[in-house]
Write an enzyme that holds these catalytic residues in place. Structure first.
Site, mmCIF file in Angstrom:
data_model
loop_
_atom_site.group_PDB
_atom_site.id
_atom_site.type_symbol
_atom_site.label_atom_id
_atom_site.label_comp_id
_atom_site.label_asym_id
_atom_site.label_seq_id
_atom_site.Cartn_x
_atom_site.Cartn_y
_atom_site.Cartn_z
ATOM 1 C CE1 TYR A 133 6.268 1.847 3.097
ATOM 2 C CE2 TYR A 133 7.150 2.430 1.234
ATOM 3 C CZ TYR A 133 7.360 1.725 1.305
ATOM 4 O OH TYR A 133 8.648 1.059 2.071
ATOM 5 C CB SER A 162 -2.122 4.595 0.386
ATOM 6 O OG SER A 162 -0.934 3.147 0.028
ATOM 7 C CD GLN A 163 3.226 3.629 5.699
ATOM 8 O OE1 GLN A 163 4.266 3.127 5.898
ATOM 9 N NE2 GLN A 163 3.137 4.806 6.019
ATOM 10 C CG ASP A 196 -5.030 0.232 -5.488
ATOM 11 O OD1 ASP A 196 -3.678 0.901 -6.965
ATOM 12 O OD2 ASP A 196 -5.263 1.062 -4.729
ATOM 13 C CG HIS A 243 -2.578 3.799 -4.652
ATOM 14 N ND1 HIS A 243 -3.540 2.859 -4.317
ATOM 15 C CD2 HIS A 243 -1.360 4.222 -3.667
ATOM 16 C CE1 HIS A 243 -2.716 3.323 -2.771
ATOM 17 N NE2 HIS A 243 -1.924 3.684 -2.266
#
Length: 326
Positions: A92, A189-190, A275, A304
């Site tokens: 992201y 992540s994204q 996270d 994260h």
């Protein structure tokens, strides 16, 4: 960040019910068929860098709506025959960055096809982007991408992104330097959430590398984390108090749990127990629903950032074992 989610033994068995629309498969089948009405029109422009062992190309192709999606394509120089390819998706706010950022896979003998996420890369100074999102939503949204078109699944931002991701696999598979039978999707992540969707939506994907994935188990995520990007949904719902049912109905078409339930290929996940951006329970919820052969690497003391370089080495070993001559 201390441990805040379920204990690890409970995470390993955490299998929440899925909120799946009855027309989930029909929705995605129609979406991808519509996208493929546009020619792929992939372009590979040589990019001049003094790399001795890697050829670099500035790549673009037609994604959702025929929109141009940019990226990088790096392939080892002097390797005989088509090679396996990792199609990589970005986290992201990040853009495609620079070719130097993507040298690991070519160093191991793979091609890498880096897909830029439309509309991102303008706020991340270390990873600039070049791809816009020409499709504007007419509805209300909170700042960021999470609520863009949120009141209608057909207009939701991630419908375009996941479609772009499938088209990126199409583009990689069509390149003569790529062994189309050995395409792997990856991301963190994204990017991990996008990889999870692409692996479920594209029948030619061989395996998936899914790190600390975003975009899974939306309802729990917004209830237990106070961090962005999930808080974009909370801020929207705080002002549109009458829209919760409609919002979660839209999100059900894009929830990683529903894609994981359709995942049949080998997958290597990772999760970080501290996270608070993509909470561990949301990651394990997707992992536990994944239907194919699977492994998960647990990083107990990380947020994260996950396993970082340690996880990269895990991925290299995993694919070398899976693909044989990686």
């Amino acid at each position: 960040m201390p441990l805040f989610d379920l204990p690890l033994d409970q995470l390993r068995s955490y299998l929440p019910d899925r909120e799946e629309p009855a027309d989930f498969d029909a929705f995605w089948s129609a979406t991808l068929a519509e996208a493929r009405e546009f020619g792929l029109d992939a372009e590979y422009v040589p990019y001049d860098l003094p790399f001795s062992g890697v050829n670099v190309f500035d790549v673009s192709f037609a994604g959702w709506g025929g929109h141009r999606i940019n990226g990088w394509f790096l392939v080892p120089r002097g390797v005989e025959g088509p090679v396996p390819c990792v199609v990589h998706y970005i986290g992201y706010s990040g853009g495609r960055g620079f070719p130097k950022d993507h040298l690991m896979w070519p160093a191991a003998g793979y091609a890498v096809f880096v897909m830029e996420t439309r509309g991102h890369g303008g706020a991340n100074v270390g990873s600039p982007g070049t791809t816009g999102d020409p499709h504007g939503s007419a509805g209300p949204q909170a700042p960021g991408m999470m609520t863009r078109g949120i009141l209608d699944p057909a207009d939701y931002y991630y419908r375009r992104v996941f479609t772009d991701a499938v088209r990126a696999v199409d583009a990689a598979a069509a390149h003569p330097a790529v062994d189309a039978s050995r395409i792997v999707v990856s991301g963190g992540s994204q990017g991990g959430g996008i990889a999870q969707a692409a692996a479920a939506l594209h029948p030619e994907v061989k395996a998936a590398l899914i790190d600390v994935p975003f975009l899974s188990h939306f309802r729990r995520a917004v209830e237990i984390t106070g961090r962005d990007p999930y808080q974009e949904l909370v801020r929207f719902l705080a002002t549109r108090r009458d829209s919760a049912e409609q919002v979660f109905r839209t999100l059900a078409y894009f929830d990683g749990l529903n894609f994981a339930a359709r995942g049949r290929v080998p997958a290597l996940y990772s999760v970080a127990l501290m996270d608070d951006i993509c909470p561990p329970s949301t990651v394990f919820a997707a992992y536990n629903h994944w239907q194919g052969p699977k492994e998960i690497t647990v990083w107990p003391w990380n947020g994260h950032e996950g396993g970082g370089g340690y996880q990269s080495e895990e991925q290299l070993r995993y694919l070398d074992k899976l693909l044989g001559d990686g």
